[in-house]
Design a protein around this motif. Structure first.
Motif, PDB file in Angstrom:
ATOM      1  N   SER A  70       0.829  -1.195   0.000  1.00 57.64           N
ATOM      2  CA  SER A  70       0.000   0.000   0.000  1.00 57.64           C
ATOM      3  C   SER A  70       0.868   1.251   0.000  1.00 57.64           C
ATOM      4  O   SER A  70       2.057   1.202   0.336  1.00 57.64           O
ATOM      5  CB  SER A  70      -0.891   0.013   1.234  1.00 57.64           C
ATOM      6  OG  SER A  70      -0.092   0.163   2.381  1.00 57.64           O
ATOM      7  N   LEU A  71       0.237   2.373  -0.345  1.00 55.73           N
ATOM      8  CA  LEU A  71       0.934   3.652  -0.326  1.00 55.73           C
ATOM      9  C   LEU A  71       1.512   3.930   1.054  1.00 55.73           C
ATOM     10  O   LEU A  71       2.599   4.464   1.189  1.00 55.73           O
ATOM     11  CB  LEU A  71      -0.039   4.780  -0.669  1.00 55.73           C
ATOM     12  CG  LEU A  71      -0.435   4.979  -2.125  1.00 55.73           C
ATOM     13  CD1 LEU A  71      -1.348   6.186  -2.239  1.00 55.73           C
ATOM     14  CD2 LEU A  71       0.795   5.193  -2.984  1.00 55.73           C
ATOM     15  N   GLY A 108      -5.016  20.239 -14.429  1.00 55.68           N
ATOM     16  CA  GLY A 108      -6.334  19.683 -14.136  1.00 55.68           C
ATOM     17  C   GLY A 108      -6.287  18.595 -13.073  1.00 55.68           C
ATOM     18  O   GLY A 108      -7.305  18.219 -12.524  1.00 55.68           O
ATOM     19  N   VAL A 110      -4.823  17.628  -9.459  1.00 63.37           N
ATOM     20  CA  VAL A 110      -4.171  18.219  -8.288  1.00 63.37           C
ATOM     21  C   VAL A 110      -3.732  17.157  -7.288  1.00 63.37           C
ATOM     22  O   VAL A 110      -3.310  17.467  -6.182  1.00 63.37           O
ATOM     23  CB  VAL A 110      -5.105  19.221  -7.574  1.00 63.37           C
ATOM     24  CG1 VAL A 110      -5.395  20.392  -8.472  1.00 63.37           C
ATOM     25  CG2 VAL A 110      -6.390  18.551  -7.122  1.00 63.37           C
ATOM     26  N   LEU A 113       0.097  12.892  -4.343  1.00 61.92           N
ATOM     27  CA  LEU A 113       0.673  11.937  -3.399  1.00 61.92           C
ATOM     28  C   LEU A 113       1.516  10.891  -4.134  1.00 61.92           C
ATOM     29  O   LEU A 113       2.644  10.596  -3.732  1.00 61.92           O
ATOM     30  CB  LEU A 113      -0.452  11.269  -2.601  1.00 61.92           C
ATOM     31  CG  LEU A 113      -0.023  10.336  -1.486  1.00 61.92           C
ATOM     32  CD1 LEU A 113       0.837  11.064  -0.470  1.00 61.92           C
ATOM     33  CD2 LEU A 113      -1.247   9.746  -0.796  1.00 61.92           C
ATOM     34  N   ASP A 135      -1.023  20.175 -11.188  1.00 60.60           N
ATOM     35  CA  ASP A 135      -1.717  21.122 -12.060  1.00 60.60           C
ATOM     36  C   ASP A 135      -0.701  21.808 -12.993  1.00 60.60           C
ATOM     37  O   ASP A 135      -0.785  23.007 -13.249  1.00 60.60           O
ATOM     38  CB  ASP A 135      -2.468  22.160 -11.201  1.00 60.60           C
ATOM     39  CG  ASP A 135      -3.634  22.804 -11.950  1.00 60.60           C
ATOM     40  OD1 ASP A 135      -4.055  22.258 -12.978  1.00 60.60           O
ATOM     41  OD2 ASP A 135      -4.101  23.864 -11.496  1.00 60.60           O
ATOM     42  N   THR A 160      -8.912  10.531 -15.332  1.00 58.02           N
ATOM     43  CA  THR A 160      -8.764  10.085 -16.723  1.00 58.02           C
ATOM     44  C   THR A 160      -8.652  11.248 -17.704  1.00 58.02           C
ATOM     45  O   THR A 160      -8.090  11.080 -18.779  1.00 58.02           O
ATOM     46  CB  THR A 160      -9.976   9.234 -17.136  1.00 58.02           C
ATOM     47  OG1 THR A 160     -11.170   9.978 -16.872  1.00 58.02           O
ATOM     48  CG2 THR A 160     -10.008   7.926 -16.357  1.00 58.02           C
ATOM     49  N   SER A 161      -9.151  12.415 -17.314  1.00 55.62           N
ATOM     50  CA  SER A 161      -9.189  13.521 -18.270  1.00 55.62           C
ATOM     51  C   SER A 161      -7.810  14.081 -18.615  1.00 55.62           C
ATOM     52  O   SER A 161      -7.694  14.903 -19.529  1.00 55.62           O
ATOM     53  CB  SER A 161     -10.086  14.645 -17.742  1.00 55.62           C
ATOM     54  OG  SER A 161      -9.648  15.050 -16.476  1.00 55.62           O
ATOM     55  N   ALA A 188      -3.453   5.903 -10.680  1.00 53.32           N
ATOM     56  CA  ALA A 188      -4.652   5.060 -10.761  1.00 53.32           C
ATOM     57  C   ALA A 188      -5.386   5.160 -12.091  1.00 53.32           C
ATOM     58  O   ALA A 188      -5.882   4.156 -12.599  1.00 53.32           O
ATOM     59  CB  ALA A 188      -5.601   5.418  -9.620  1.00 53.32           C
ATOM     60  N   ALA A 189      -5.451   6.363 -12.668  1.00 56.62           N
ATOM     61  CA  ALA A 189      -6.183   6.502 -13.934  1.00 56.62           C
ATOM     62  C   ALA A 189      -5.315   6.081 -15.111  1.00 56.62           C
ATOM     63  O   ALA A 189      -5.751   5.302 -15.960  1.00 56.62           O
ATOM     64  CB  ALA A 189      -6.644   7.947 -14.115  1.00 56.62           C
ATOM     65  N   LYS A 191      -2.688   4.209 -15.352  1.00 61.14           N
ATOM     66  CA  LYS A 191      -2.197   2.828 -15.471  1.00 61.14           C
ATOM     67  C   LYS A 191      -3.244   1.878 -16.055  1.00 61.14           C
ATOM     68  O   LYS A 191      -2.946   0.729 -16.331  1.00 61.14           O
ATOM     69  CB  LYS A 191      -1.652   2.322 -14.134  1.00 61.14           C
ATOM     70  CG  LYS A 191      -2.665   1.960 -13.108  1.00 61.14           C
ATOM     71  CD  LYS A 191      -1.948   1.456 -11.867  1.00 61.14           C
ATOM     72  CE  LYS A 191      -2.944   0.953 -10.835  1.00 61.14           C
ATOM     73  NZ  LYS A 191      -2.287   0.534  -9.595  1.00 61.14           N
ATOM     74  N   GLN A 192      -4.460   2.377 -16.249  1.00 68.01           N
ATOM     75  CA  GLN A 192      -5.472   1.572 -16.935  1.00 68.01           C
ATOM     76  C   GLN A 192      -5.236   1.543 -18.444  1.00 68.01           C
ATOM     77  O   GLN A 192      -5.828   0.751 -19.160  1.00 68.01           O
ATOM     78  CB  GLN A 192      -6.868   2.148 -16.683  1.00 68.01           C
ATOM     79  CG  GLN A 192      -7.326   2.100 -15.240  1.00 68.01           C
ATOM     80  CD  GLN A 192      -8.709   2.732 -15.075  1.00 68.01           C
ATOM     81  OE1 GLN A 192      -9.607   2.523 -15.872  1.00 68.01           O
ATOM     82  NE2 GLN A 192      -8.863   3.514 -14.027  1.00 68.01           N
ATOM     83  N   ALA A 193      -4.383   2.462 -18.914  1.00 63.87           N
ATOM     84  CA  ALA A 193      -4.170   2.607 -20.358  1.00 63.87           C
ATOM     85  C   ALA A 193      -2.908   1.868 -20.800  1.00 63.87           C
ATOM     86  O   ALA A 193      -2.073   1.474 -19.980  1.00 63.87           O
ATOM     87  CB  ALA A 193      -4.055   4.084 -20.706  1.00 63.87           C
ATOM     88  N   SER A 197      -1.616   3.765 -26.354  1.00 68.17           N
ATOM     89  CA  SER A 197      -2.745   4.700 -26.342  1.00 68.17           C
ATOM     90  C   SER A 197      -2.373   6.020 -25.675  1.00 68.17           C
ATOM     91  O   SER A 197      -2.971   7.050 -25.965  1.00 68.17           O
ATOM     92  CB  SER A 197      -3.965   4.075 -25.655  1.00 68.17           C
ATOM     93  OG  SER A 197      -3.746   3.949 -24.275  1.00 68.17           O
TER      94      SER A 197
END
Lengths: 222, 338
Positions: A70-71, A108, A110, A113, A135, A160-161, A188-189, A191-193, A197
Motif C-alpha cells: 500500500s501507499l 487539471g 491536483v 501523493l 496542475d 482520466t481527463s 490510478a487513472a 495505469k489503466q491505459a 494509447s
C-alpha cells in the motif's frame, strides 16, 4: 591490523543492515540515529546511500513484488529515507546522482501523493528529481526537462481527463530534438491505459517497476 | 419487473427478470445533457435534470443524486477550487493538524456547502421516478472524509504517529457520513452508497482497514439501515481482494469491485453478498463499443441470471466517456448476454 579492519567492516556492514531494516519498518527517528552512528564511525556518506538506502529500496521493491502493498508502507519508508538523506546532505540531494528525472501531475490534476512517492523513491535510488508540482502545464514540464537535461519525464494521473495531455508530451519533446528522453506514466487513472494509447514509452503499474524501467532503459541512453 | 424491483431481487438473491445494470454515471450526465460540468456540480435541480436525461438516454436501473468527492469536506469548512469542466478540488483543508480536530463542527446537511443541493436532487429524482428506478445517494466513507479534511499524506502519518487523534478524526468523519446519508434517505434516496476510495488496499494495508476502518463502516451502515436505507452499498476502488471478507461483518449488502479484481475471487470471498462491477472505467473513454459489449458478455456469462449480481463499471464512468460505450453495456443485459 588486517583483523581490526575486517572487524570494523563487519560492524559497518551490520549497521548498514540495521539501517535497511529501520527504513523498511518506516522508523524515521531510529533510521536517522543509525545514519548518524554510521557517519560517526567514519562510513562514507555515499556508501550509506548505496549500501544502506538503495539496498533498502531494493528490498522494499522485492517485498512489494511478492506481497500486496500500500501507499502507506511506501510513504513511511520514504519518509525515513528523506530524513536520512536530509541528515547526510545539507541540500537534501546526494552529490553524485544517476541523472535527472522530471516529474509532474498535469494540468487539471491536483493529486500529487503518488508523484511525491515516486520522487522519494527515485531520490533514494540515486536520481536527481525536479518536481514540477501538480496542475502543471505541458510547456512547464517540457521546458524543465530541456533545461535540466532530463533522462526521463514521469507523469502521474489520478483522473482520466489528463490522458489527452499525456499524449501530447512526446510530440513536444520531439519538436525540441529531445527524443532520447524517456516518458513514463503512472497513477490510478493512467495505469489503466496502454503505452501505445498514451503515446509514452512506458506505463508503470507501480513506482518500483517504473524505477526499474528507468534503471534499465535510461542507462542505455547514458 | 421495474428497475427497483429488479435491483431489489438481485440484492436479495431472488430471481430478477434480467441482470440489473447500473452505470455509475455522475458528471457524464452533464455531458449527455450538453451542459458545463460545473453547472451539474453546483446545482441540485440541474443535477437531477441531467440524471433524468441520462436515464432516458440509456435506460439503466438506477440514478445517482451525487457528484464529486469534496462535498463533505466543503460542508465542514474546506475551501474548494471550481473549474468549468472538472470536478472541484480542495484548495485549503479545514484541518491543519491534530490539534484542530476538537474544533470541527458537524455540518448541517440542509444548510452547509452543497449538501442542500444534493438533498434537493435526491428529492427531485425520487418524485420523478418514484419506486420505478433506484435512486442512489452517495456519501464519502470515513477514511475518505478524513483524508479530505486534512490531506491524504497528513491523515496517513497521523494514523501512524498519533493513532488516538486519528481515531477521533475517523469518528468525526463517520458522523459526517451518517448525518449526510440519513438526510439523503429522508429526502427520497432509496439508499446512500458509501464511497471510500481512501480505504483501498492500494492506500492502506488490510490490517489498517481491519483495525481502523471496519468498525466505522459497521457503524455507518447500521445507522443508515436504521434510517431506512434499502440496502448497504459499499464502494472501495482498487485491489480490494484482501478486504472483501470483512464486508459481511460491516453489514454490506452490495459490494462494488473494481476492474483489477478477478470476478471469481470476488464471488469466492463474498458468496452471499450482491456484487456490482467491474468493467474498466477508462475503457468507456478509449475502447471500442464492441469491446465493452464483449466484456459485459463475459461478466454476464460468469454471473448467470443476476441473482446477486449487478452489471456495472469498476468505478465511476468518466465524464468524457463515449456514449456508445455506455449504451453497449446496457444493451448487453437486454439481449441476455453472450
Amino acid at each position: 591490523m588486517k583483523q581490526k579492519i575486517s572487524e570494523q567492516q563487519a560492524r559497518d556492514s551490520q549497521s548498514l543492515d540495521r539501517l535497511q531494516e529501520l527504513i523498511l519498518d518506516g522508523d524515521q527517528a531510529e533510521s536517522v540515529t543509525e545514519a548518524k552512528k554510521l557517519c560517526a564511525a567514519g562510513v562514507d556518506k555515499q556508501q550509506i546511500v548505496t549500501k544502506g538506502i538503495e539496498e533498502a529500496m531494493k528490498k522494499l521493491d522485492a517485498k512489494c513484488t511478492v506481497e500486496q502493498f500500500s501507499l502507506l508502507e511506501i510513504m513511511l519508508a520514504g519518509r525515513a529515507v528523506t530524513a536520512v538523506i536530509k541528515e547526510l546532505f545539507e541540500d537534501s540531494t546526494p552529490p553524485q546522482t544517476k541523472g535527472c528525472v522530471v516529474l509532474a501531475s498535469l494540468e487539471g490534476d491536483v493529486h500529487d501523493l503518488g508523484k511525491n512517492i515516486v520522487k522519494t523513491i527515485l531520490t533514494a535510488h540515486g536520481y536527481r528529481v525536479v518536481d514540477c508540482g501538480k496542475d502543471c502545464s505541458l510547456e512547464k514540464l517540457v521546458d524543465s526537462a530541456a533545461q535540466e537535461k532530463a533522462l526521463a519525464i514521469g507523469v502521474s494521473g489520478l483522473i482520466t481527463s489528463v490522458a489527452p495531455l499525456v499524449r501530447k508530451i512526446l510530440p513536444m519533446v520531439k519538436e525540441r530534438g529531445l527524443e532520447n528522453i524517456k516518458i513514463l506514466a503512472g497513477g490510478a487513472a493512467l495505469k489503466q491505459a496502454t503505452s501505445e494509447s498514451l503515446n509514452v514509452d512506458y506505463v508503470s503499474e507501480n513506482v518500483f517497476v517504473g524505477v526499474d524501467y528507468i534503471n534499465l532503459n535510461v542507462a542505455e541512453v547514458q | 419487473m421495474n428497475s427497483l424491483e429488479r435491483v431489489t431481487a438481485a440484492v436479495g438473491f431472488g430471481k430478477p427478470d434480467r441482470v440489473p445494470v447500473i452505470a455509475q454515471i455522475l458528471g457524464h450526465a452533464a455531458k449527455v445533457a450538453g451542459i458545463p460540468l460545473v453547472n451539474y456540480i453546483r446545482n441540485g435541480e440541474t443535477l437531477a435534470a441531467c440524471q433524468l436525461k441520462a436515464l432516458e438516454r440509456y435506460k439503466y436501473d438506477a440514478v445517482f443524486a451525487a457528484t464529486d468527492t469534496s462535498v463533505e469536506t466543503e460542508a465542514v469548512g474546506s475551501v474548494l477550487t471550481y473549474k468549468d469542466e472538472a470536478y472541484p478540488f480542495v484548495k485549503q483543508f479545514i484541518l491543519k493538524d491534530k490539534n484542530g480536530i476538537e474544533n470541527l463542527n458537524l455540518p448541517d446537511p440542509y444548510k452547509d456547502g452543497r449538501m442542500p443541493e444534493l438533498i434537493k436532487a435526491a428529492g427531485i429524482l425520487r418524485r420523478e421516478v418514484a419506486d420505478e428506478v433506484l435512486v442512489a445517494g452517495v456519501v464519502m466513507g470515513p477514511m475518505t472524509v478524513s483524508s479530505q479534511l486534512i490531506g491524504m499524506e497528513k491523515a496517513l502519518f497521523m494514523a501512524m504517529d498519533h493513532p488516538e487523534s486519528f481515531e477521533r478524526l475517523l469518528d468525526f468523519s463517520a458522523d459526517v457520513s451518517i448525518k449526510f446519508g440519513l438526510a439523503q434517505i429522508e429526502a427520497g434516496a432509496h439508499l446512500a452508497l458509501v464511497f471510500d476510495p481512501s480505504a483501498s488496499p492500494a492506500v492502506i494495508p488490510p490490517q489498517f482497514f481491519r483495525e481502523f476502518i471496519l468498525s466505522r463502516h459497521t457503524r455507518v451502515f447500521s445507522e443508515l439501515k436504521q434510517g431506512g436505507s434499502a440496502a448497504n452499498w459499499l464502494h472501495i476502488a482498487g485491489p480490494v481482494d484482501d478486504i472483501l471478507s470483512y464486508y459481511p461483518e460491516a453489514g454490506v449488502d452490495i459490494a462494488n469491485f473494481d476492474y483489477c479484481v478477478d470476478p471469481s475471487t470476488a464471488l469466492e470471498k463474498l458468496p452471499k453478498t450482491c456484487l456490482d462491477g467491474n468493467i474498466k472505467p477508462l475503457s468507456f473513454v478509449d475502447a471500442a463499443s464492441r469491446e465493452i459489449a464483449a466484456e459485459s458478455d463475459r461478466l454476464l456469462e460468469l454471473f448467470g441470471s443476476g441473482e446477486g449480481f449487478i452489471l456495472s463499471s469498476g468505478c465511476e464512468i468518466p465524464p468524457e466517456s463515449k456514449q456508445e460505450n455506455v449504451a453497449a453495456m446496457v444493451s448487453a443485459v437486454r439481449r441476455g448476454g453472450a
